[in-house]
Design an enzyme around this catalytic site. Structure first.
Site, mmCIF file in Angstrom:
data_model
loop_
_atom_site.group_PDB
_atom_site.id
_atom_site.type_symbol
_atom_site.label_atom_id
_atom_site.label_comp_id
_atom_site.label_asym_id
_atom_site.label_seq_id
_atom_site.Cartn_x
_atom_site.Cartn_y
_atom_site.Cartn_z
ATOM 1 N N CYS A 197 -32.728 14.414 -3.419
ATOM 2 C CA CYS A 197 -31.731 15.463 -3.225
ATOM 3 C C CYS A 197 -32.259 16.404 -2.150
ATOM 4 O O CYS A 197 -33.248 17.112 -2.364
ATOM 5 C CB CYS A 197 -31.484 16.228 -4.525
ATOM 6 S SG CYS A 197 -30.308 17.575 -4.366
ATOM 7 N N GLU A 221 -25.507 13.273 -0.389
ATOM 8 C CA GLU A 221 -26.420 12.143 -0.213
ATOM 9 C C GLU A 221 -25.875 11.254 0.877
ATOM 10 O O GLU A 221 -24.655 11.191 1.097
ATOM 11 C CB GLU A 221 -26.573 11.375 -1.529
ATOM 12 C CG GLU A 221 -27.724 10.385 -1.526
ATOM 13 C CD GLU A 221 -29.054 11.028 -1.158
ATOM 14 O OE1 GLU A 221 -29.416 10.938 0.046
ATOM 15 O OE2 GLU A 221 -29.706 11.616 -2.028
#
Length: 354
Positions: A2, A127
Site C-alpha cells: 500500500c 494499487e
C-alpha cells in the site's frame, strides 16, 4: 502493498465518521491531537501526514484504553532508536510492514511490543496492476463496499450522541491496521509520530491486481480490539491480521500516478476499454455528485462548521468487481463539474496540491 491512499474528508466530517462506543457503551467522538497537521487529500503518499486512530492511554497514563484519539502522523515509521538527525536518512523502507516478518524486524517488533497499535484511516487506497506484455501499469481505487442507510433529516442531530449513528450515513472509511512509533531528534525538538501499514497476502478478489494488500480491520469489534492494547494482548491482536474479501474496486485515471495531483479525478472511475471517464448513472452518478461537493482543504479556525446538509451523501456500492464496461446513460458529470468549479468555486475551496 500500500503506497498511496485518499483521505479527503474535512476534519469535522472525518470525526463523525469515526464515532464509536467506549467500554461503558457510551457513544463518543474521538478527540483530535495536533489537528492543524491534518491536510485532506485525494492523493496521499509516504512521508505525508495521514490521520490515524489510537488509544488515549498512549497520551494519558490513567485514561481508559478504549477511548480514542485521532492524530495526524507521518507515513513511514521512524524507529525510536534511529540516531540520525534527519528522518529522511533512514536507509530502509518502512511504509509497509509484512505481517509474516513483523516479529523479526526490530523496527516493528519493538513498538508492537509496547502496544503502539493504530488504525490508519482512508477513503480507500490505490494499487497498480502491471499490464501483461507492456511496461504500463493500470491504477485502481480499492475500498469497502458501501451500503445506503436512512438519512437523518435534522441538521442538529450531530449534537446529540444518540443520533450520531443516524447522522453518519455516508462513505464507510477504510480502516487499516498499523504500528506507530515516537522518535525524538538527537539534538532535541518536537517528538515525531510516524506509522507503518501492515500488509498481508491479497485476497482472491485483488490477487490479479497485486499479490499484497493492507491488513484491513473489518468492523467495529476488530478496530476496538486492535486499538485497546490495555486489555488485548499482542498475541490476541495479531489474530486480527489477515486478508478480507469484503472489498471492492474500480479502475481510475493515470492522473493519480503523480502524487502532486490532488483532485477528484484521482478517484473517478474510468472505462478500461475506451480509456475515458465513465458516463455517470445510478449510484456512480451519486459518487461524482459527492466528489463535486467536497474539495480537500486544510481546516481553518475561521472556517465555519459545515451544515449537515453539506455532508457527502453516499449510495450503495457503485461498481462490481469487473473491469468490463457497463451500459451508461447521460454525459459524465465529472468533466462538467471540473469546468464549473474552475469558473465559479471560491479560491478557498479549490483543490490544492500537497
Amino acid at each position: 502493498m500500500c503506497g498511496r491512499t485518499s483521505c479527503h474528508l474535512p476534519r469535522d466530517v472525518l470525526t463523525r465518521a469515526c464515532a464509536y462506543q467506549d467500554r461503558r457503551g457510551q457513544q463518543r467522538l474521538p478527540e483530535w491531537r495536533d489537528p492543524d497537521k491534518y491536510c485532506p487529500s485525494y492523493n496521499k503518499s509516504p512521508q505525508s501526514n495521514s490521520p490515524v486512530l489510537l488509544s488515549r492511554l498512549h497520551f494519558e497514563k490513567d485514561a481508559d484504553s478504549s477511548e480514542r484519539i485521532i492524530a495526524p502522523m507521518r507515513w513511514g515509521l521512524v524507529p525510536s532508536w534511529f540516531k540520525e538527525s534527519d528522518p529522511s536518512k533512514l536507509q530502509f523502507n518502512t511504509t509497509n510492514c509484512r505481517s509474516d516478518t513483523i516479529m523479526e524486524k526490530r523496527s516493528f517488533k519493538v513498538p508492537l511490543g509496547k502496544g503502539r497499535r493504530c488504525v490508519v484511516l482512508a477513503d480507500g487506497f490505490y494499487e497498480w496492476q502491471r499490464c501483461q506484455g507492456t511496461n504500463q501499469r493500470q491504477p485502481y481505487f480499492i475500498y469497502f463496499p458501501q451500503i445506503k442507510t436512512e438519512k437523518s433529516g435534522s441538521t442538529g442531530a450531530a449534537d446529540s450522541p444518540e443520533n450520531w449513528e443516524k447522522v453518519w450515513d455516508n462513505w464507510r472509511l477504510l480502516t487499516m491496521a498499523g504500528i506507530f512509533d515516537c522518535w525524538e531528534p538527537p539534538e532535541g525538538g518536537d517528538v515525531l509520530y510516524s506509522y507503518t501499514i501492515i500488509t498481508v497476502d491479497s485476497c482472491k478478489g485483488l490477487s490479479d491486481i497485486h499479490h499484497r494488500m493492507p491488513a484491513i480491520l473489518d468492523g467495529e469489534e476488530a478496530v476496538s480490539k486492535w486499538l485497546d492494547f490495555g486489555e488485548v494482548s499482542t498475541q490476541e491482536a495479531l489474530k486480527l491480521i489477515h486478508s478480507t474479501e469484503n472489498i471492492t474496486f474500480h479502475a481510475v485515471s493515470s492522473v493519480v500516478n503523480n502524487s502532486r495531483n490532488n483532485t477528484p479525478e484521482c478517484l473517478a472511475p474510468v472505462d478500461l476499454v475506451v480509456k475515458k471517464e465513465l458516463k455517470a448513472s445510478g449510484s456512480s452518478q451519486r459518487m461524482l455528485q459527492w466528489l463535486a461537493t467536497k474539495s480537500p482543504k486544510k481546516e481553518d479556525s475561521k472556517t465555519p462548521q459545515k451544515e449537515e446538509s453539506d455532508v457527502p451523501q453516499w449510495s450503495s456500492q457503485f461498481l462490481q468487481k469487473s473491469s468490463l464496461p457497463t451500459k451508461r446513460g447521460t454525459a459524465g458529470l465529472l468533466e462538467q463539474w471540473l469546468k464549473r468549479e474552475k469558473e465559479e468555486e471560491p479560491v478557498a475551496k479549490r483543490p490544492y496540491s500537497q
